[in-house]
Motif scaffolding. Structure first.
Motif, short mmCIF file in Angstrom:
data_model
loop_
_atom_site.label_atom_id
_atom_site.label_comp_id
_atom_site.label_asym_id
_atom_site.label_seq_id
_atom_site.Cartn_x
_atom_site.Cartn_y
_atom_site.Cartn_z
N ALA A 161 0.88 -1.18 0.07
CA ALA A 161 -0.01 -0.19 0.14
C ALA A 161 0.88 1.39 0.11
O ALA A 161 0.77 2.20 -0.68
N GLN A 162 1.78 1.08 0.59
CA GLN A 162 2.92 2.37 0.88
C GLN A 162 3.56 2.32 -0.47
O GLN A 162 3.79 3.73 -1.07
N LEU A 163 3.95 1.45 -1.07
CA LEU A 163 4.71 1.51 -2.45
C LEU A 163 3.70 2.12 -3.56
O LEU A 163 4.01 3.14 -4.13
N VAL A 164 2.39 1.87 -3.46
CA VAL A 164 1.22 2.36 -4.44
C VAL A 164 1.31 3.66 -4.05
O VAL A 164 1.23 4.85 -5.15
N GLU A 165 1.09 4.08 -2.83
CA GLU A 165 1.07 5.55 -2.51
C GLU A 165 2.18 6.38 -2.96
O GLU A 165 2.12 7.43 -3.47
N GLN A 166 3.48 5.78 -2.86
CA GLN A 166 4.61 6.66 -3.37
C GLN A 166 4.60 6.68 -4.62
O GLN A 166 5.10 7.86 -5.15
N GLY A 167 4.25 5.82 -5.53
CA GLY A 167 4.45 5.82 -7.02
C GLY A 167 3.05 6.44 -7.44
O GLY A 167 3.31 6.90 -8.77
N TRP A 168 2.10 6.57 -6.85
CA TRP A 168 0.71 7.11 -7.50
C TRP A 168 0.75 8.57 -8.25
O TRP A 168 0.46 8.80 -9.32
N PRO A 169 1.67 9.38 -7.51
CA PRO A 169 2.02 10.82 -8.15
C PRO A 169 2.62 10.81 -9.64
O PRO A 169 2.40 11.41 -10.39
N PHE A 170 3.61 9.83 -9.60
CA PHE A 170 4.41 9.53 -10.91
C PHE A 170 3.36 8.90 -11.98
O PHE A 170 3.56 9.07 -13.01
N VAL A 171 2.82 7.97 -11.60
CA VAL A 171 2.03 7.22 -12.36
C VAL A 171 0.86 7.96 -12.91
O VAL A 171 0.37 7.76 -14.09
#
Length: 139
Positions: free
Chosen positions: A6-16
């Motif tokens: 969940a943290q990885l997804v949250e970290q990556g979301w702005p970029f994605v």
């Protein structure tokens, strides 16, 4: 080693999100774009690493298409985040790869102070920081 997916997804979301907003579904197969911002470039790299799993391509493409059709649609965004979470939960190596690719998460209560003329502080920087008045930046 396990990762907080969940943290990885949250970290990556702005970029994605930025990459899908910039390129739509073409982000999945697009080669490097010299005109892309660092944020968009990182998002493209994240999605292309997810794209390597051939068995998941139809699901990922459908989720990316939903966001590409309407980047402000929060349900479409949630669908893409859910698909990314699913892919990372199924593949520890992929999760490790993305954890290394993404910037470190912001730590609560961490602060930086920059003072003085032209002072800059950044925990992570993926581009140019310039405080000069007559500056030329070439890439």
């Amino acid at each position: 080693m396990t990762f907080d997916v969940a943290q990885l997804v949250e970290q990556g979301w702005p970029f994605v999100g930025a990459a899908v907003g910039a390129y739509g579904t073409a982000v999945l197969t697009r080669t490097a774009d010299e005109g892309a911002t660092a944020t968009v470039s990182l998002g493209r790299r994240v999605l292309q690493r997810l794209w390597r799993r051939e068995e998941s391509r139809p699901y990922l493409q459908r989720a990316v298409q939903g966001v590409a059709d309407d980047p402000e649609d929060t349900e479409a965004q949630a669908g893409l985040r859910a698909e990314i979470r699913r892919l990372l939960r199924e593949d520890d190596e992929l999760a490790r790869d993305l954890a290394e690719l993404l910037p470190a998460p912001v730590r609560p209560n961490e602060s930086y102070v920059a003072s003085g003329q032209g002072a800059v502080t950044a925990r992570v920087n993926h581009g140019v920081i310039s405080t000069g008045g007559d500056v030329t930046v070439e890439r």
